[in-house]
Design a protein around this motif. Structure first.
Motif, PDB file in Angstrom:
ATOM      1  N   PRO A  61      75.202 -43.349  53.136  1.00 54.12           N
ATOM      2  CA  PRO A  61      73.867 -42.994  52.646  1.00 54.12           C
ATOM      3  C   PRO A  61      72.812 -43.933  53.214  1.00 54.12           C
ATOM      4  O   PRO A  61      73.063 -45.119  53.426  1.00 54.12           O
ATOM      5  CB  PRO A  61      73.985 -43.147  51.127  1.00 54.12           C
ATOM      6  CG  PRO A  61      75.262 -43.840  50.861  1.00 54.12           C
ATOM      7  CD  PRO A  61      76.103 -43.777  52.092  1.00 54.12           C
ATOM      8  N   SER A  62      71.618 -43.353  53.447  1.00 55.01           N
ATOM      9  CA  SER A  62      70.608 -44.154  54.133  1.00 55.01           C
ATOM     10  C   SER A  62      69.218 -44.062  53.528  1.00 55.01           C
ATOM     11  O   SER A  62      68.274 -44.582  54.108  1.00 55.01           O
ATOM     12  CB  SER A  62      70.536 -43.704  55.586  1.00 55.01           C
ATOM     13  OG  SER A  62      70.154 -42.339  55.627  1.00 55.01           O
ATOM     14  N   PHE A  63      69.049 -43.412  52.391  1.00 51.76           N
ATOM     15  CA  PHE A  63      67.694 -43.197  51.892  1.00 51.76           C
ATOM     16  C   PHE A  63      67.179 -44.296  50.974  1.00 51.76           C
ATOM     17  O   PHE A  63      66.108 -44.176  50.426  1.00 51.76           O
ATOM     18  CB  PHE A  63      67.583 -41.835  51.212  1.00 51.76           C
ATOM     19  CG  PHE A  63      67.352 -40.741  52.196  1.00 51.76           C
ATOM     20  CD1 PHE A  63      66.194 -40.708  52.964  1.00 51.76           C
ATOM     21  CD2 PHE A  63      68.294 -39.752  52.379  1.00 51.76           C
ATOM     22  CE1 PHE A  63      65.976 -39.713  53.890  1.00 51.76           C
ATOM     23  CE2 PHE A  63      68.082 -38.740  53.307  1.00 51.76           C
ATOM     24  CZ  PHE A  63      66.918 -38.721  54.055  1.00 51.76           C
ATOM     25  N   ASP A  64      67.899 -45.377  50.809  1.00 50.58           N
ATOM     26  CA  ASP A  64      67.402 -46.495  50.022  1.00 50.58           C
ATOM     27  C   ASP A  64      66.706 -47.466  50.982  1.00 50.58           C
ATOM     28  O   ASP A  64      67.356 -48.219  51.705  1.00 50.58           O
ATOM     29  CB  ASP A  64      68.550 -47.192  49.288  1.00 50.58           C
ATOM     30  CG  ASP A  64      68.075 -48.321  48.387  1.00 50.58           C
ATOM     31  OD1 ASP A  64      66.870 -48.678  48.443  1.00 50.58           O
ATOM     32  OD2 ASP A  64      68.901 -48.865  47.646  1.00 50.58           O
ATOM     33  N   ALA A  65      65.390 -47.419  50.995  1.00 51.94           N
ATOM     34  CA  ALA A  65      64.616 -48.218  51.948  1.00 51.94           C
ATOM     35  C   ALA A  65      64.784 -49.718  51.740  1.00 51.94           C
ATOM     36  O   ALA A  65      64.531 -50.506  52.651  1.00 51.94           O
ATOM     37  CB  ALA A  65      63.134 -47.856  51.862  1.00 51.94           C
TER      38      ALA A  65
END
Length: 180
Positions: free
Chosen positions: A153-157
């Motif tokens: 997952p990559s949407f946690d800035a």
């Protein structure tokens, strides 16, 4: 490999086939998304005995070492993205050669599988196996073209480590694999 020319020897509008022998059995393509190009360029003058280099300079010696030690096998390319510059649009641009538009920004959080011709599809047509280690956006766009994946997952800035640590945990096991 067979490449088709748009204008063959018979003139415009005709096709001919060009056969090219592969130079390598395996290619490793590392895409570092949203990373400034100058972070990876080595600068021998960045540090002196009196002052350390800026934090972003010379932090990736592996890139310099690969290009210095294997100049025929390692390259670093600069990609300049026009807005919108979200991951989905950058990946589409890299894989299709197209230019993203502001209309494409709608797919940033709900990416559709890529229907346009793209590099990964062409590799599959040639019988090559594509392995993806990285951001789950790759799977959202190119699931049909991927032979094996380790996506994160990559949407946690605020989380700058999950994807990188995940890639590193699988990378060195993946490099010697014979089925990719």
């Amino acid at each position: 490999y067979e490449l088709f020319e748009k204008a063959g020897s018979e003139g415009p509008g005709t096709s001919s086939v060009v056969t090219v022998e592969p130079q390598f059995q395996k290619m490793i393509w590392i895409v570092i998304d949203a990373w400034r190009y100058d972070f990876g360029v080595w600068d021998d003058t960045a540090a002196s005995a009196d002052r350390p280099p800026p934090l972003y300079k010379n932090a990736m010696p592996t890139l310099r070492n690969l290009s210095r030690d294997f100049p025929d096998h390692a390259r670093m390319f600069r990609f300049i993205a026009d807005p919108p510059t979200a991951t989905t649009q950058r990946l589409k641009g890299l894989m299709t050669g197209g230019l993203p538009t502001f209309f494409d920004i709608r797919s940033t959080f709900d990416a559709d599988e890529q229907q346009e011709d793209n590099l990964l599809h062409q590799l599959g047509r040639l019988g090559k196996k594509v392995v993806v280690l990285g951001d789950e956006t790759w799977l959202e766009l190119y699931r049909k073209e991927v032979h094996r994946e380790m996506c994160f997952p990559s949407f946690d800035a605020l989380d700058l480590d999950t994807v990188d640590d995940g890639i590193l945990s699988f990378l060195w096991d993946e490099v010697p694999m014979r089925d990719s």
